[in-house]
Design a protein around this motif. Structure first.
Motif, PDB file in Angstrom:
ATOM      1  N   MET A   1     -10.497  25.899   6.648  1.00 56.95           N
ATOM      2  CA  MET A   1      -9.970  24.542   6.406  1.00 56.95           C
ATOM      3  C   MET A   1     -10.832  23.539   7.170  1.00 56.95           C
ATOM      4  N   PRO A   2     -11.355  22.472   6.500  1.00 57.65           N
ATOM      5  CA  PRO A   2     -12.184  21.503   7.220  1.00 57.65           C
ATOM      6  C   PRO A   2     -11.360  20.761   8.262  1.00 57.65           C
ATOM      7  N   SER A   3     -12.008  20.330   9.345  1.00 55.58           N
ATOM      8  CA  SER A   3     -11.245  19.617  10.375  1.00 55.58           C
ATOM      9  C   SER A   3     -10.846  18.250   9.839  1.00 55.58           C
ATOM     10  N   VAL A   4      -9.685  17.791  10.262  1.00 59.17           N
ATOM     11  CA  VAL A   4      -9.143  16.536   9.740  1.00 59.17           C
ATOM     12  C   VAL A   4      -8.990  15.543  10.888  1.00 59.17           C
ATOM     13  N   PRO A   5      -9.195  14.244  10.599  1.00 56.58           N
ATOM     14  CA  PRO A   5      -9.056  13.247  11.673  1.00 56.58           C
ATOM     15  C   PRO A   5      -7.661  13.309  12.273  1.00 56.58           C
ATOM     16  N   PHE A   6      -7.576  13.144  13.582  1.00 50.95           N
ATOM     17  CA  PHE A   6      -6.298  13.244  14.290  1.00 50.95           C
ATOM     18  C   PHE A   6      -5.274  12.233  13.760  1.00 50.95           C
ATOM     19  N   ALA A   7      -4.094  12.744  13.407  1.00 50.75           N
ATOM     20  CA  ALA A   7      -2.947  11.914  12.992  1.00 50.75           C
ATOM     21  C   ALA A   7      -3.388  10.806  12.038  1.00 50.75           C
ATOM     22  N   SER A   8      -3.057   9.529  12.363  1.00 55.00           N
ATOM     23  CA  SER A   8      -3.477   8.403  11.521  1.00 55.00           C
ATOM     24  C   SER A   8      -4.599   7.604  12.172  1.00 55.00           C
ATOM     25  N   SER A   9      -5.375   8.284  13.038  1.00 54.56           N
ATOM     26  CA  SER A   9      -6.400   7.571  13.806  1.00 54.56           C
ATOM     27  C   SER A   9      -7.506   7.013  12.920  1.00 54.56           C
ATOM     28  N   ALA A  10      -7.696   7.576  11.711  1.00 56.07           N
ATOM     29  CA  ALA A  10      -8.756   7.091  10.826  1.00 56.07           C
ATOM     30  C   ALA A  10      -8.215   6.154   9.746  1.00 56.07           C
ATOM     31  N   ASP A  11      -6.914   5.879   9.803  1.00 57.17           N
ATOM     32  CA  ASP A  11      -6.276   5.020   8.798  1.00 57.17           C
ATOM     33  C   ASP A  11      -6.275   3.592   9.327  1.00 57.17           C
ATOM     34  N   LEU A  12      -7.343   2.839   9.012  1.00 62.03           N
ATOM     35  CA  LEU A  12      -7.524   1.542   9.661  1.00 62.03           C
ATOM     36  C   LEU A  12      -7.495   0.357   8.693  1.00 62.03           C
ATOM     37  N   ALA A  13      -7.356   0.617   7.402  1.00 60.50           N
ATOM     38  CA  ALA A  13      -7.348  -0.494   6.429  1.00 60.50           C
ATOM     39  C   ALA A  13      -5.947  -1.102   6.342  1.00 60.50           C
ATOM     40  N   ASP A  14      -5.887  -2.425   6.403  1.00 63.17           N
ATOM     41  CA  ASP A  14      -4.593  -3.109   6.343  1.00 63.17           C
ATOM     42  C   ASP A  14      -3.879  -2.841   5.022  1.00 63.17           C
ATOM     43  N   LYS A  15      -2.541  -2.811   5.092  1.00 65.67           N
ATOM     44  CA  LYS A  15      -1.722  -2.616   3.894  1.00 65.67           C
ATOM     45  C   LYS A  15      -1.199  -3.958   3.408  1.00 65.67           C
ATOM     46  N   GLU A  16      -0.922  -4.007   2.136  1.00 63.18           N
ATOM     47  CA  GLU A  16      -0.357  -5.232   1.583  1.00 63.18           C
ATOM     48  C   GLU A  16       1.159  -5.173   1.686  1.00 63.18           C
ATOM     49  N   ALA A  17       1.756  -6.217   2.258  1.00 60.84           N
ATOM     50  CA  ALA A  17       3.202  -6.226   2.461  1.00 60.84           C
ATOM     51  C   ALA A  17       3.909  -6.928   1.302  1.00 60.84           C
ATOM     52  N   THR A  18       5.130  -6.475   1.042  1.00 57.74           N
ATOM     53  CA  THR A  18       5.929  -7.043  -0.046  1.00 57.74           C
ATOM     54  C   THR A  18       7.288  -7.462   0.492  1.00 57.74           C
ATOM     55  N   LEU A  19       7.650  -8.712   0.238  1.00 54.68           N
ATOM     56  CA  LEU A  19       8.964  -9.208   0.613  1.00 54.68           C
ATOM     57  C   LEU A  19       9.861  -9.170  -0.615  1.00 54.68           C
ATOM     58  N   GLU A  20      11.048  -8.552  -0.467  1.00 54.49           N
ATOM     59  CA  GLU A  20      11.977  -8.490  -1.599  1.00 54.49           C
ATOM     60  C   GLU A  20      13.356  -8.942  -1.156  1.00 54.49           C
ATOM     61  N   GLU A  21      14.009  -9.725  -1.987  1.00 46.98           N
ATOM     62  CA  GLU A  21      15.389 -10.126  -1.718  1.00 46.98           C
ATOM     63  C   GLU A  21      16.304  -9.166  -2.476  1.00 46.98           C
ATOM     64  N   LEU A  22      17.074  -8.365  -1.721  1.00 49.94           N
ATOM     65  CA  LEU A  22      17.886  -7.312  -2.339  1.00 49.94           C
ATOM     66  C   LEU A  22      19.240  -7.848  -2.802  1.00 49.94           C
ATOM     67  N   ALA A  23      19.691  -8.883  -2.108  1.00 51.79           N
ATOM     68  CA  ALA A  23      20.919  -9.605  -2.439  1.00 51.79           C
ATOM     69  C   ALA A  23      20.727 -10.956  -1.766  1.00 51.79           C
ATOM     70  N   PRO A  24      21.530 -11.968  -2.088  1.00 55.15           N
ATOM     71  CA  PRO A  24      21.304 -13.259  -1.444  1.00 55.15           C
ATOM     72  C   PRO A  24      21.279 -13.138   0.082  1.00 55.15           C
ATOM     73  N   GLY A  25      20.152 -13.472   0.678  1.00 51.43           N
ATOM     74  CA  GLY A  25      20.041 -13.434   2.134  1.00 51.43           C
ATOM     75  C   GLY A  25      19.747 -12.067   2.737  1.00 51.43           C
ATOM     76  N   VAL A  26      19.514 -11.081   1.911  1.00 52.35           N
ATOM     77  CA  VAL A  26      19.207  -9.727   2.421  1.00 52.35           C
ATOM     78  C   VAL A  26      17.788  -9.365   1.986  1.00 52.35           C
ATOM     79  N   PHE A  27      16.920  -9.148   2.960  1.00 57.99           N
ATOM     80  CA  PHE A  27      15.510  -8.967   2.645  1.00 57.99           C
ATOM     81  C   PHE A  27      14.946  -7.658   3.212  1.00 57.99           C
ATOM     82  N   ALA A  28      14.046  -7.070   2.451  1.00 52.29           N
ATOM     83  CA  ALA A  28      13.257  -5.929   2.923  1.00 52.29           C
ATOM     84  C   ALA A  28      11.793  -6.334   2.877  1.00 52.29           C
TER      85      ALA A  28
END
Ligand SMILES: [Zn+2]
Length: 314
Positions: A1-28
């Motif tokens: 098995m090839p060696s893999v970068p430790f945990a998420s240490s190589a995961d450096l690209a920013d993610k795109e965030a999403t705001l959702e209103e699940l009910a009036p005034g309730v957000f994820a």
């Protein structure tokens, strides 16, 4: 098995965030597999759910909330003790279960160092962390918050992802913020888990809420039949791993054998999920320990993280 970068240490690209209103005034606020956060706007104050890893990371979420309301922040609810969700905390009242408060006292320092090394991208502005986050209000089984315009229930449904996870439940709207007890299209992290309880009575209790919308610890918001699917998917991951480790152990194998066997069993379905590779060595080691009769999960440290990672992925 090839060696893999430790945990998420190589995961450096920013993610795109999403705001959702699940009910009036309730957000994820979800972010392509990064830890989710949420908020509920009350009559006089905003209830925040999770605090992110640093004050800087929390500030980015607060700036989004400020586009929704000018109300002050009231309570902050922490679903569990993991550093990536708690160290950005700053609130009038910080609520968690009593078990979470105990875990922070016992292992908060080690967890902070461990998680910062595993997930450097999530610790932007780590120098702004003032110290450990300690809950200022705790409960054992349940607590109800009155936001003026709605009731919010905090519930401990049993040991699972940690021994102290709570879910945030909005009974009128049937919305559940499940923390890391449920993941939607993301790999569950089991390194501090009570796996037998989690896949059994605890997930059953989450299922029994019969939520119409569920915000998991990571991944998109799920709705309708997809709620049960996310719970089933999480349980299937836990069971494939736990039973797979059990089998290898019974056959006289090693943790590394168990890692290889369960990785092969899970990869076809889960390899594309965020943090799959990151979680696997820690998941297998904790399953091994639980099967060994170690009820209270051993504390992860920077040194132990590396040692287990190197031993299992070699
Ligand atoms: Zn967690």
């Amino acid at each position: 098995m090839p060696s893999v970068p430790f945990a998420s240490s190589a995961d450096l690209a920013d993610k795109e965030a999403t705001l959702e209103e699940l009910a009036p005034g309730v957000f994820a606020y979800t972010a392509q597999g990064d830890p989710n956060v949420g908020c509920v706007i009350g009559t006089d104050a905003v209830l925040a759910i999770e605090a992110r890893a640093t004050p800087l990371m929390a500030r980015r979420w607060i700036d989004v909330i400020r586009t929704l309301t000018d109300l002050p922040f009231g309570d902050l609810v922490l679903t569990h003790y993991h550093a990536v969700r708690v160290l950005g905390a700053d609130a009038r009242r910080i609520i968690a279960t009593a078990a979470t408060a105990r875990l922070i006292e016992e292992r908060g320092e080690q967890d902070w160092a461990s998680e910062a090394a595993r997930m450097p991208r999530l610790f932007a502005g780590a120098e702004t962390i003032p110290g450990l986050t300690r809950p200022t209000a705790t409960f054992e089984d349940a607590m109800t918050l009155d936001l003026g315009n709605r009731r919010v229930e905090l519930r401990f449904l049993g040991r699972g992802h940690t021994s102290g996870d709570l879910v945030v439940w909005l009974p009128e709207e049937r919305i559940c913020f499940a923390g890391d007890l449920v993941e939607a299209q993301a790999a569950p992290y089991m390194g501090d888990a009570h796996i037998a309880d989690w896949r059994g009575t605890t997930l059953h209790a989450v299922d029994a809420l019969n939520a119409e919308q569920l915000v998991g610890g990571r991944g998109p918001v799920v709705r309708g039949p997809a709620v049960a699917d996310a719970i089933t998917d999480t349980r299937a991951f836990l069971s494939t791993l736990f039973d797979g480790v059990h089998e290898v152990k019974d056959a006289g194998g090693t943790p590394r054998d168990a890692y290889r066997a369960t990785h092969a069993a899970l990869a076809p379905r889960y390899a594309g999920y965020p943090i799959f590779q990151h979680t696997m060595p820690f998941n297998v080691q904790r399953a091994w320990d639980e099967l060994d009769g170690i009820d209270h999960p051993r504390i992860w440290t920077v040194e132990r993280d590396r040692q287990v990672w190197d031993e299992l992925t070699a």
